[in-house]
Design an enzyme around this catalytic site. Structure first.
Site, PDB file in Angstrom:
ATOM      1  N   GLU A   1       0.596  -0.768  -5.290  1.00 47.58           N
ATOM      2  CA  GLU A   1      -0.509   0.097  -5.120  1.00 47.58           C
ATOM      3  C   GLU A   1      -0.018   1.504  -5.259  1.00 47.58           C
ATOM      4  O   GLU A   1       0.444   1.999  -4.353  1.00 47.58           O
ATOM      5  CB  GLU A   1      -1.423   0.224  -3.903  1.00 47.58           C
ATOM      6  CG  GLU A   1      -2.591   0.569  -3.954  1.00 47.58           C
ATOM      7  CD  GLU A   1      -2.762   2.126  -3.332  1.00 47.58           C
ATOM      8  OE1 GLU A   1      -3.527   2.740  -3.722  1.00 47.58           O
ATOM      9  OE2 GLU A   1      -1.605   2.522  -2.559  1.00 47.58           O
TER      10      GLU A   1
ATOM     11  N   ASP B   1       0.810  -1.208   0.115  1.00 46.67           N
ATOM     12  CA  ASP B   1       0.128   0.125  -0.049  1.00 46.67           C
ATOM     13  C   ASP B   1       0.769   1.261  -0.024  1.00 46.67           C
ATOM     14  O   ASP B   1       1.832   1.302   0.735  1.00 46.67           O
ATOM     15  CB  ASP B   1      -0.890  -0.053   1.157  1.00 46.67           C
ATOM     16  CG  ASP B   1      -2.033   1.253   1.295  1.00 46.67           C
ATOM     17  OD1 ASP B   1      -2.673   1.288   0.265  1.00 46.67           O
ATOM     18  OD2 ASP B   1      -1.735   1.979   2.264  1.00 46.67           O
TER      19      ASP B   1
HETATM   20  C1  OTU Z   1      -4.141   3.715  -0.454  1.00 48.07           C
HETATM   21  O1  OTU Z   1      -4.770   4.747  -1.294  1.00 48.07           O
HETATM   22  C2  OTU Z   1      -5.314   2.838   0.140  1.00 48.07           C
HETATM   23  O2  OTU Z   1      -6.094   2.146  -1.407  1.00 48.07           O
HETATM   24  C3  OTU Z   1      -6.299   3.831   0.599  1.00 48.07           C
HETATM   25  O3  OTU Z   1      -7.652   3.116   1.107  1.00 48.07           O
HETATM   26  C4  OTU Z   1      -5.909   4.363   2.033  1.00 48.07           C
HETATM   27  O4  OTU Z   1      -6.696   5.169   2.593  1.00 48.07           O
HETATM   28  C5  OTU Z   1      -4.424   5.071   1.594  1.00 48.07           C
HETATM   29  O5  OTU Z   1      -3.406   4.159   0.826  1.00 48.07           O
HETATM   30  C6  OTU Z   1      -3.537   5.223   3.029  1.00 48.07           C
HETATM   31  O6  OTU Z   1      -3.249   3.885   3.381  1.00 48.07           O
HETATM   32  O7  OTU Z   1      -4.259   8.065  -1.870  1.00 48.07           O
HETATM   33  O8  OTU Z   1      -6.831   7.996  -2.315  1.00 48.07           O
HETATM   34  O9  OTU Z   1      -0.364   6.347  -5.107  1.00 48.07           O
HETATM   35  O10 OTU Z   1      -3.009   7.223  -4.079  1.00 48.07           O
HETATM   36  O11 OTU Z   1      -1.891   4.801  -1.545  1.00 48.07           O
HETATM   37  C7  OTU Z   1      -6.259   6.853  -1.985  1.00 48.07           C
HETATM   38  C8  OTU Z   1      -1.015   5.684  -4.090  1.00 48.07           C
HETATM   39  C9  OTU Z   1      -4.643   7.031  -1.922  1.00 48.07           C
HETATM   40  C10 OTU Z   1      -1.949   6.312  -3.285  1.00 48.07           C
HETATM   41  C11 OTU Z   1      -2.676   5.621  -2.578  1.00 48.07           C
HETATM   42  C12 OTU Z   1      -4.064   5.788  -1.665  1.00 48.07           C
END
Ligand code: OTU
Length: 663
Positions: free
Chosen positions: A341, A299
């Site tokens: 991700e 993540d």
């Molecule tokens: C991720 O997303 C997860 O999918 C989210 O559900 C979390 O809230 C977040 O991490 C924090 O753990 O900005 O709008 O480039 O875009 O990590 C979602 C990567 C997010 C980010 C992504 C993030």
């Protein structure tokens, strides 16, 4: 040493030293490892050492603890290898001889929240038949490690990486579930939050108590001077509910400290300039691998390295971190793959699959958020120009890797459409993104969609979009109006979007409930822990009453479900869709039709997708010019009957997709 792998003198020395250090441990009295187990370990160590060391040394060579960390990491590998079960070691061997296992056309992914789908891990086990019926063989369970109490960003604020969320079960339940999935030919993907921990995590607690060793696990500052300098170039991920990127804790370490918190206040960014953090996270990876996890969804990887004067995303060091982790996990558990991700612009995205010196050494799979955004853009505009141009200018997934393709996930849709790509097709990026927000929030005149804006930023006017596939595709408004024609169109839109992600290249992910058209769910507003975050509107509870209607073609869930099954069946028998077959977006002469080709040595597959509610015609030249010959069949049709080509035209019904192949 076999001399198959080149190592520089420095690397070779480091390798020989480490090997000499580890051999006694591998052969220690009481070690369960047989001579052949040890051989396998050493072969892998030799194979991947250079990948690891190049990156690890680049990151940490200057660090005073470099050598001691290197040795500790070696011991951790041996310990984890010795602790790996016989069944998982067998799977390692199986996947080593089938390295394309995740690239195959037979792959069908599924994502759900454990509690929303089936209550707990035991419940998921009991629903394996539902997944089997859908043809699923890759199951992504949303964050399930022990989160902090209270608000936890949907589980992305982890307090303990070695425990399961007690509301969902325990580690034994997870291991049992992974074994059940395995025996059903399904792999298990879980989230590993690598960028940050919850502020309740042991490391963070010890940092708060003022232990210097643990203060170094995070980015902490005595005053605003340095944070202010960083803020000049940082973006805000959650401008509404967590503005800024730093949080002040008055009691911390006795004196009060500012802590780097890219996301929510309770999510503390880890400091990967400290090799102890690297080793700690590696420990979690190997631990989870040994519990039977097949895919680690890493993540928020873009944020793992900070550099003053930049947006602190996608820094080159992130790719070294991934390469070093990748090599080490391959030594212990080569059946485990990494999913990046990284929701970043297309030119940054492909890097996570390994480019340049990282080729073949980074994540095997990554979310294709560009494709996702572009299909929604095409659906709103009824035009294929932007999707075609943008995808043509996006690099291919490198050999040995592939995308994870999806229509909707648990997150908002961020309109990652670059100004350059929009400009190239005569659009303004800014206005197109504004249009998409208006369209999908239902404000734009004539819009069929029902969504809500997520995290509007008044400074930039940016906003992202929440809503389920079905609601964004018009099913919610159609059902409200009771208009049969509108319902039919909405169902076709859902099937159209899924047809793209089933055939463009990569593992298609079915988001729980999309197979029966689940609509937005507003019940989250009553839960204080969720109320502020409208992403919960598209994270509905499974509706088992609707699911019970899935075999009845007279019902809306049944109509959607049958189309999904049709896609699943068609994909699994379509060898053209193996990830090794390159994809190319094409101009087909009709700006309402999105076309792409999968090039395969046995002949090509040409997909044509009508993004409008009107019938469209395409000249057959696009077929003959792209290497299809003879009788043309549509692989999406259960009987693969020949496609009539009247007057040298192919006819596409409203929102119809075809997967054409020749003899
Ligand atoms: C991720 O997303 C997860 O999918 C989210 O559900 C979390 O809230 C977040 O991490 C924090 O753990 O900005 O709008 O480039 O875009 O990590 C979602 C990567 C997010 C980010 C992504 C993030």
């Amino acid at each position: 040493m076999q001399n198959i792998y080149y190592m520089s003198p420095e690397t070779k020395k480091a390798y020989c030293d480490l090997r000499a250090l580890l051999e006694p441990t591998l052969r220690a009295p009481g070690s369960k490892l047989t001579e052949s187990d040890i051989e396998i370990f050493l072969v892998r160590l030799e194979r991947y050492f250079d990948d690891f060391y190049q990156s690890f040394a680049r990151l940490y060579r200057q660090h005073p603890a470099f050598q001691s960390r290197l040795e500790a990491i070696g011991q951790l590998l041996v310990e984890s290898y010795a602790g790996r079960s016989g069944e998982l070691r067998r799977l390692d061997l199986e996947r080593e001889i089938t390295p394309d296992w995740f690239q195959r056309e037979t792959m069908i992914g599924w994502i759900c929240y454990v509690d929303l789908f089936a209550g707990n891990l035991q419940g998921v086990k009991e629903q394996v038949d539902y997944l089997r019926e859908l043809g699923v063989n890759y199951v992504h369970l949303m964050p399930l490690l022990k989160p902090r109490p209270g608000q936890n960003d949907g589980g992305y604020a982890v307090e303990d990486y070695r425990e399961v969320n007690p509301q969902l079960g325990n580690m034994e339940d997870l291991e049992e579930l992974s074994a059940t999935l395995r025996s059903n030919g399904m792999s298990l993907c879980i989230d590993l939050v690598v960028n940050h921990t919850a502020k309740e995590h042991e490391w963070a607690q010890r940092a708060r108590a003022g232990e210097q060793e643990y203060l170094d696990y995070y980015f902490t500052f005595d005053n605003r001077t340095v944070p202010d300098q960083y803020e000049k170039t940082l973006r805000e991920v959650f401008p509404e509910f967590a503005p800024g990127n730093f949080t002040y804790y008055p009691e911390m370490a006795g004196t009060g400290k500012w802590v780097w918190t890219t996301f929510n206040e309770f999510q503390w960014d880890l400091n990967y300039t400290n090799p102890a953090v690297f080793q700690g996270m590696l420990g979690y990876m190997l631990y989870l691998a040994n519990r039977g996890v097949d895919v680690l969804r890493l993540d928020a990887v873009p944020f793992m390295w900070k550099r003053m004067g930049t947006d602190c995303e996608n820094q080159p060091e992130v790719h070294d971190l991934l390469q070093a982790f990748r090599a080490l996990v391959r030594i212990v558990s080569p059946s485990v793959i990494f999913k990046a991700e990284a929701i970043v612009p297309p030119y940054q995205l492909v890097n996570y699959l390994g480019l340049g010196r990282h080729t073949g050494k980074e994540c095997e799979i990554a979310y294709n958020n560009s494709l996702m955004v572009l299909i929604w853009s095409a659906l709103a505009s009824r035009k294929s120009n932007l999707i075609t141009y943008s995808l043509q200018h996006m690099p291919q997934a490198p050999v040995g890797t592939t995308w994870v393709t999806y229509v909707r996930l648990h997150d908002d849709i961020g309109w990652a459409i670059t100004d350059e790509n929009a400009g190239a097709v005569g659009e303004s990026g800014f206005f197109h993104r504004q249009f998409l927000n208006q369209f999908y929030s239902g404000v734009f005149p004539g819009s069929f969609a029902h969504g809500e804006i997520f995290q509007f930023n008044p400074r930039t006017l940016d906003g992202r979009m929440s809503g389920t596939t079905a609601s964004l595709a018009g099913l919610e408004s159609a059902l409200r109006s009771g208009d049969d024609h509108a319902i039919e169109l909405a169902i076709r839109r859902i099937a159209l979007l899924y047809s793209v992600i089933f055939s463009y290249g990569g593992i298609p992910l079915l988001y729980m409930g999309d197979e029966i058209g689940l609509l937005n769910d507003s019940t989250y507003k009553k839960d204080p822990v969720k109320a502020a975050d409208n992403r919960w509107m598209h994270r509905p509870f499974m509706d088992w009453e609707k699911a019970a209607k899935r075999h009845d073609p007279q019902t809306v869930p049944g109509r959607i479900y049958q189309k999904m099954l049709q896609l699943v069946t068609a994909r699994k028998r379509a060898h053209w869709l193996h990830a090794a077959a390159p994809v190319e977006a094409l101009w087909c002469g009709n700006e309402h039709v999105f076309a792409y080709i999968r090039r395969h040595p046995t002949g090509n597959l040409l997909a044509l997708c009508n993004f409008t509610e009107a019938t469209q015609w395409i000249n057959t030249e696009v077929i003959w010019n792209n290497g299809l010959h003879g009788v043309i069949r549509d692989e999406l049709q259960p009987d693969r009957s020949p496609v009539p080509l009247e007057y040298n035209q192919i006819k596409l019904e409203p929102y119809q997709a075809v997967w054409l192949v020749g003899d």
